[in-house]
Motif scaffolding. Structure first.
Motif, PDB file in Angstrom:
ATOM      1  N   ASP A 247       0.753  -1.358   0.067  1.00  0.00           N
ATOM      2  CA  ASP A 247      -0.004   0.033   0.184  1.00  0.00           C
ATOM      3  C   ASP A 247       0.769   1.409  -0.063  1.00  0.00           C
ATOM      4  N   LYS A 269      -1.776 -15.790   5.929  1.00  0.00           N
ATOM      5  CA  LYS A 269      -2.906 -15.697   4.801  1.00  0.00           C
ATOM      6  C   LYS A 269      -2.874 -16.945   3.963  1.00  0.00           C
ATOM      7  N   SER A 272      -3.465 -20.215   5.814  1.00  0.00           N
ATOM      8  CA  SER A 272      -4.927 -20.243   6.230  1.00  0.00           C
ATOM      9  C   SER A 272      -5.942 -20.683   5.230  1.00  0.00           C
ATOM     10  N   GLU A 273      -5.689 -20.067   3.896  1.00  0.00           N
ATOM     11  CA  GLU A 273      -6.440 -20.322   2.912  1.00  0.00           C
ATOM     12  C   GLU A 273      -6.313 -21.518   2.221  1.00  0.00           C
ATOM     13  N   ASP A 276      -8.083 -24.008   4.403  1.00  0.00           N
ATOM     14  CA  ASP A 276      -9.519 -23.962   4.259  1.00  0.00           C
ATOM     15  C   ASP A 276     -10.065 -24.693   3.012  1.00  0.00           C
ATOM     16  N   GLU A 301      -4.048  -4.497  11.524  1.00  0.00           N
ATOM     17  CA  GLU A 301      -5.711  -4.002  11.615  1.00  0.00           C
ATOM     18  C   GLU A 301      -5.968  -3.343  10.349  1.00  0.00           C
ATOM     19  N   ARG A 302      -5.067  -2.490   9.719  1.00  0.00           N
ATOM     20  CA  ARG A 302      -5.245  -1.866   8.474  1.00  0.00           C
ATOM     21  C   ARG A 302      -5.347  -2.855   7.392  1.00  0.00           C
ATOM     22  N   LEU A 303      -4.551  -3.841   7.484  1.00  0.00           N
ATOM     23  CA  LEU A 303      -4.687  -5.053   6.279  1.00  0.00           C
ATOM     24  C   LEU A 303      -5.998  -5.786   6.709  1.00  0.00           C
ATOM     25  N   GLY A 304      -6.350  -5.774   7.716  1.00  0.00           N
ATOM     26  CA  GLY A 304      -7.796  -6.898   8.075  1.00  0.00           C
ATOM     27  C   GLY A 304      -7.183  -8.276   8.135  1.00  0.00           C
ATOM     28  N   TRP A 305      -6.021  -8.233   7.986  1.00  0.00           N
ATOM     29  CA  TRP A 305      -5.508  -9.887   7.761  1.00  0.00           C
ATOM     30  C   TRP A 305      -5.350 -10.515   9.196  1.00  0.00           C
ATOM     31  N   TRP A 306      -5.349 -10.126  10.188  1.00  0.00           N
ATOM     32  CA  TRP A 306      -5.388 -10.731  11.720  1.00  0.00           C
ATOM     33  C   TRP A 306      -6.674 -12.004  11.588  1.00  0.00           C
ATOM     34  N   ILE A 307      -7.335 -11.860  10.770  1.00  0.00           N
ATOM     35  CA  ILE A 307      -8.218 -13.292  10.970  1.00  0.00           C
ATOM     36  C   ILE A 307      -7.763 -14.477  10.427  1.00  0.00           C
ATOM     37  N   TYR A 308      -6.612 -14.246   9.814  1.00  0.00           N
ATOM     38  CA  TYR A 308      -6.017 -15.540   9.181  1.00  0.00           C
ATOM     39  C   TYR A 308      -5.201 -16.187  10.280  1.00  0.00           C
ATOM     40  N   ASN A 311      -7.600 -17.651  12.679  1.00  0.00           N
ATOM     41  CA  ASN A 311      -8.026 -19.012  12.162  1.00  0.00           C
ATOM     42  C   ASN A 311      -7.064 -20.136  12.378  1.00  0.00           C
TER      43      ASN A 311
END
Lengths: 407, 410
Positions: A247, A269, A272-273, A276, A301-308, A311
Motif C-alpha cells: 500500500d 493468510k 489459512s486459505e 480452508d 488492523e489496516r490490512l484486516g488480515w489478523w483473521i487468518y 483462524n
C-alpha cells in the motif's frame, strides 16, 4: 500523484476520537486537522501544520475509523516527506537504515549485543544521538537468515515441486532468523519449497517515517524489480513490511506496484486459505498446551488480515486463545526509540499492557516485530509471531506425511 | 473462509443482528467500512413519535403498509422491544426503556422529544415528572454544547432553567487548540479527580435547583466516569448529547463490538465489500477490497449498510442504487422530486431504500434472494425524522431478521 481523498472528509472528527496519539497529548492536533484539513492549506504552503506532523505514528487507525474512505494516514505521511522543515538528522538516518545497521552489526553481534545492553552505551546513545536510554535495543543474530539459508537450506528447497518466495525483511534477517526458519519448517512440511528474492532490500517503512524519501524510493524501486521477477507467490511474516510493499509504495511513494501487489501476501493468510480449501493439511502435536493472547498490530488492523492468524491459532487443539482489543502498542517502529517520544510511547501502550496483564497469557502472539520489542521491554511477557507458535505446535512429521501423500 | 452469517455494516443494526445471532453460537462475520453513524448518535433510541400515554400499538396503526414496522407487525414488534432490552443488558450496557409507550428526552436545543430506550445517564422523563428548577451546566469554551440553548428551550416548556459555565484546570491545555476542544477529547481529560472538581464547581451553583443537566462528555471507554460524575453531584442529574462526535455513541459502538467479539464474532473494520456471488437466487459468497481473492462464504448475508451517509445507498442525478449488488431499490420520480428545497420539510429521499418482502428479504432484478436480508436505515419506507422511528427501525429490523434466521436453523 496527489491524493484527493481529502475532499471526501466530512469533518466528523471520528478519526481523532480513535487516534492513539490524540488520546495522550493535547499537543497533537489530531488526524483530521493534520491530514485532510491541513492538506487544503498545504496546497498553498507546504509547511502548514508542520509542527504537528511529527506526532503521527502512521498507525493508520484513523483510516480504519474513517467512514468516508479518506486516506488520512497517507496524507500525513506524504506531507511529512514533502515538508521543507522536516529534516532528518543523524539519529533518523541511523534508526531508519535498518538494512545497513543490520549488515554491520551481525558479524559482531556476539560482542555488540552485550555492549548495546550496557547502561553506559545507552547513556551515550541518549546523549549523542537522542535515542532514549530506557529503550532496549533488539539483539542482533549471530548469522543472518540469508547467510544461513544459502549455507543450510537452499539446496533442500529444490526438491519441492511447489515453490513460494519469501520476503523476510530486516527483522527476520538480522534479529530473528528463527522466525524465518520456522516458516521454512512449516512450508516444507506442507510440501512447498521456499525461494528468496534476488536483491531484496528493506521495505523502507522507517525511511518513510523518518523523512528519507529519496532513499525510500530507491529501495522501493529495487524491491519492485525483485518482486516482479518472482514467478510464484511472495510470502511475508511482518505486517508492516506487507502493508508497506502493498500500500505505501503506491499511496505514499507514488510508485506503480499494481502488477505485484496482489502477489504479496502474509504467509499466515496463504496457509489459512490453503488449509480452508483442503490443499494443505495440518497435524498438531497432542502435547502442545498454551494460553495465548493475540494482539492485533496497527498495520495488521489496516490490512484486516489478523483473521487468518486467528483462524490458524484456533486450529491448534491445545491453545486457549484470548483476543485482545485492538489498540496501538505505542512504539510505532522507530518513533518510540526517540528520546522525546519515550513517555508518549509508553503512555499509548498502557491500554495494551493492562489488557495483557489482565489476561496473564504464557505467550502474546502478534504479527509485528516492533510490537514484540515494546511489549517484552515494557511488561516482560514473551511475544512470538504466530508463525513460530504454529511451527512449535505442528506435528511436523505427520504434517509432512499428510501433504506428501497428496497430488 | 466460511461463516454461518455475514453482516455487511458494523453500526447499530449490524452489531445487534450479529450479537443476536452469535448468542446462539452462530459463527458471524461483520464487515464494516469505517466507524458508523452510531458514533454521532444521541445515545437515545426512538420507537415512534406519539404522545405519552398513547400505546405504541395504537400509534403503529397510522403507518403505511410500506413502513418496515408494518412489515414486521405489531405483535412481533412488542416481543422484539423486550428482546432488545435483554440484549443490551447482557452486553453490560445500562439502558432505560419502556416497551409500551414513550418517555421524553431533552435535546441539545432544550426541546422535549419522545424516546423509547436510552443509555441510562441520558435524560428520560415522564412529562409529569419533569423537574421544576433545572441548572444547565456548560463547560467554558466548549462550543459543541450550548447551555443557553438548552435553557431557553426548557423555559419555553415552562421549566425554570438557569445556566452556569464551569471548568477545571485539566482542560486548560486542551483549550489552547480551540478547534479540537471537542467532546471526545474532553472525555479523555475528564477522569478521576478532574471529575470530582468539576462536580464541586457545579454543586456550588446548584443550591436552589432540583435537577442538573450537563453535556455528555464523560466515559469514552466505559461508564465509570459517568457514574463518578453523577454520584458526585448533590442533585439528581442527566446528560445531554453534544455535537459530534458523540461520547455516549462511541461508547455504545465500543461496547457492542466488544460483546460481539466476546461471543466469538469476527469484526473487520475499514474494509469494503466489493462483490457478492449470486447463484440460484442465493448469495454464496462475498469478497472485500482488503482481502482480495479471498471468498467469504455464508448461509445468510445481511445488508446493514445504512442509508446515503453510510454509502448503503448512492445517488447520481439519474438514479439511486445500492452499490454492492445493485439490489432493487424503492424510489420514485426523477431528481427534482427526490428532495424538498425547504430543508426542514419532509425529504422524500429519506424514505428511499432497498425493496424487501415482508420478511425483509431483498430482491435482485425483481427476484427475491432467499438468503439475503436488509436491516436498519437501508430499508425503504420509513421517514425517520418525521415519524421518529430512527433507532427503532435499526434495532428491531435487525432482531427481526436474526430471529427468522435462528428459527430456520432450529
Amino acid at each position: 500523484m496527489k491524493d484527493h481523498t481529502f475532499q471526501d472528509c466530512v469533518k466528523c472528527t471520528v478519526c481523532t476520537a480513535y487516534c492513539p496519539m490524540a488520546a495522550v497529548t493535547p499537543f497533537y492536533i489530531g488526524p483530521k486537522q493534520a491530514g485532510p484539513d491541513g492538506e487544503r492549506y498545504r496546497l498553498k504552503d507546504k509547511s502548514f501544520y508542520d509542527y504537528a506532523l511529527k506526532y503521527c505514528l502512521n498507525c493508520k487507525r484513523c483510516e480504519v475509523a474513517c467512514p468516508s474512505g479518506v486516506r488520512i494516514g497517507d496524507i500525513i505521511a506524504k506531507a511529512k516527506l514533502d515538508s521543507p522543515s522536516f529534516k532528518p538528522g543523524l539519529r533518523e538516518w541511523v534508526l531508519a537504515n535498518t538494512d545497513l545497521m543490520g549488515s554491520l552489526a551481525v558479524p559482531f553481534s556476539r560482542a555488540l549485543n552485550p555492549i548495546l545492553g550496557l547502561d553506559v552505551s545507552k547513556k551515550m546513545m541518549d546523549g549523542i544521538l537522542g535515542i532514549d536510554h530506557r529503550r532496549q535495543f533488539p539483539a542482533y543474530a549471530k548469522e543472518t537468515f540469508e547467510h544461513w539459508y544459502r549455507r543450510k537450506a537452499a539446496k533442500a528447497q529444490k526438491r519441492f515441486s511447489k515453490q513460494v518466495y519469501y520476503y523476510h525483511g530486516c527483522y527476520a534477517n538480522y534479529n530473528n532468523p528463527a522466525l524465518a526458519q520456522d516458516l521454512l519448517k512449516i512450508l516444507n512440511a506442507c510440501g512447498y519449497g521456499v525461494q528468496l528474492l534476488k536483491g531484496e532490500k528493506c521495505c523502507g517503512v522507517a525511511l518513510i517515517s523518518n523523512g528519507l524519501g529519496a532513499q525510500a524510493r530507491r529501495q522501493a524501486k529495487a524491491n519492485l524489480a525483485a518482486l516482479r521477477k518472482a514467478d510464484g507467490p511472495v510470502l511475508t511474516t511482518s505486517s508492516t513490511c506487507t502493508m508497506t510493499l502493498r500500500d505505501e509504495y503506491a499511496h505514499v511513494l507514488g510508485l506503480d506496484n499494481a502488477n505485484v501487489r496482489d502477489n504479496i501476501t502474509l504467509a499466515l493468510k496463504f496457509l489459512s486459505e490453503k488449509v480452508d480449501s483442503g490443499e494443505i493439511r495440518l497435524a498438531f502435536r497432542s502435547d502442545y498446551q498454551k494460553h495465548i493472547a493475540y494482539h492485533t498490530s496497527c498495520h495488521m488492523e489496516r490490512l484486516g488480515w489478523w483473521i487468518y492468524s486467528l483462524n490458524l491459532l484456533r486450529m491448534i487443539p491445545g491453545v486457549r486463545l484470548d483476543v485482545l482489543e485492538s489498540v496501538c502498542c505505542g512504539i510505532s517502529g522507530t518513533f518510540g526509540f526517540k528520546k522525546e517520544n519515550y513517555e508518549l510511547s509508553q503512555e499509548i501502550g498502557r491500554k495494551l499492557f493492562d489488557q495483557i496483564r489482565d489476561a496473564q497469557p504464557e505467550i502474546v502472539a502478534t504479527g509485528c516485530e516492533t510490537c514484540k520489542w515494546q511489549i517484552e521491554m515494557s511488561i516482560g511477557f514473551e511475544v512470538q509471531n504466530p508463525v513460530s507458535i504454529l511451527a512449535e505446535a505442528l506435528d511436523i512429521e505427520e504434517t509432512t506425511r499428510l501433504n506428501a501423500a497428496r497430488p | 473462509m466460511r461463516f454461518d452469517d455475514i453482516i455487511i455494516g458494523g453500526g447499530l443494526s449490524g452489531l445487534l443482528c450479529g450479537i443476536s445471532l452469535a448468542e446462539t453460537g452462530r459463527k458471524c462475520l461483520i464487515v464494516s467500512q469505517g466507524q458508523s453513524t452510531l458514533n454521532f448518535s444521541s445515545g437515545a433510541l426512538e420507537f415512534l413519535a406519539c404522545e405519552e400515554g398513547v400505546s405504541y400499538e395504537q400509534a403503529l396503526k397510522s403507518l403505511p403498509g410500506s413502513h418496515p414496522y408494518s412489515k414486521i407487525g405489531a405483535e412481533h414488534l412488542f416481543v422484539l422491544r423486550a428482546e432488545a432490552a435483554g440484549l443490551f443488558e447482557r452486553a453490560g450496557i445500562p439502558m432505560r426503556s419502556d416497551i409500551r409507550c414513550n418517555h421524553w428526552r431533552i435535546t441539545p436545543l432544550g426541546v422535549l422529544k419522545p424516546v423509547w430506550m436510552s443509555l441510562s445517564e441520558m435524560t428520560f422523563f415522564s412529562k409529569k415528572d419533569l423537574p421544576e428548577k433545572i441548572l444547565v451546566a456548560g463547560i467554558k469554551g466548549f462550543l459543541d454544547f450550548n447551555a443557553s440553548f438548552v435553557a431557553s428551550g426548557l423555559s419555553e416548556a415552562g421549566v425554570d432553567a438557569k445556566v452556569c459555565e464551569v471548568s477545571v484546570r485539566e482542560l486548560d491545555e486542551l483549550r489552547d487548540n480551540a478547534s479540537e476542544f471537542r467532546s471526545a477529547n474532553l472525555a479523555r481529560a475528564l477522569d478521576g479527580y478532574a471529575i470530582d472538581r468539576l462536580a464541586e464547581a457545579i454543586n456550588a451553583e446548584s443550591p436552589e435547583v432540583d435537577y442538573i443537566l450537563l453535556p455528555a462528555v464523560f466515559g469514552l471507554e466505559n461508564g465509570k466516569s459517568v457514574e463518578r460524575m453523577l454520584s458526585k453531584l448533590d442533585k439528581p442529574a442527566a446528560l445531554i448529547p453534544t455535537m459530534a462526535p458523540s461520547v455516549p455513541g462511541i461508547r455504545l459502538q465500543k461496547l457492542l463490538k466488544k460483546r460481539f467479539v466476546a461471543l466469538g464474532g469476527t469484526f473487520i473494520s475499514g474494509d469494503n465489500v466489493i462483490s457478492a456471488e449470486v447463484n440460484g437466487g442465493r448469495i454464496d459468497s462475498i469478497r472485500t477490497e482488503r482481502h482480495g481473492d479471498t471468498r467469504f462464504l455464508a448461509e445468510n448475508v445481511i445488508f446493514a449498510t445504512g442509508s446515503f451517509f453510510s454509502n448503503g445507498l448512492k445517488a447520481t442525478p439519474e438514479e439511486i442504487f445500492e452499490p454492492i449488488l445493485h439490489l432493487d431499490v424503492d424510489y420514485s420520480g426523477s431528481h427534482g422530486d427526490w428532495f424538498n428545497e425547504d430543508v426542514y420539510a419532509v425529504q422524500p429521499y429519506l424514505s428511499f431504500g432497498v425493496k424487501t418482502d415482508d420478511s425483509l428479504r431483498v430482491s435482485l432484478g425483481g427476484k427475491t434472494l432467499e438468503n439475503a436480508w436488509a436491516v436498519g436505515q437501508l430499508l425503504s419506507g420509513s421517514l425517520p425524522l418525521k415519524s421518529g422511528c430512527l433507532g427503532g427501525v435499526s434495532v428491531l429490523s435487525a432482531l427481526y431478521v436474526a430471529g427468522q434466521i435462528k428459527l430456520a436453523a432450529q
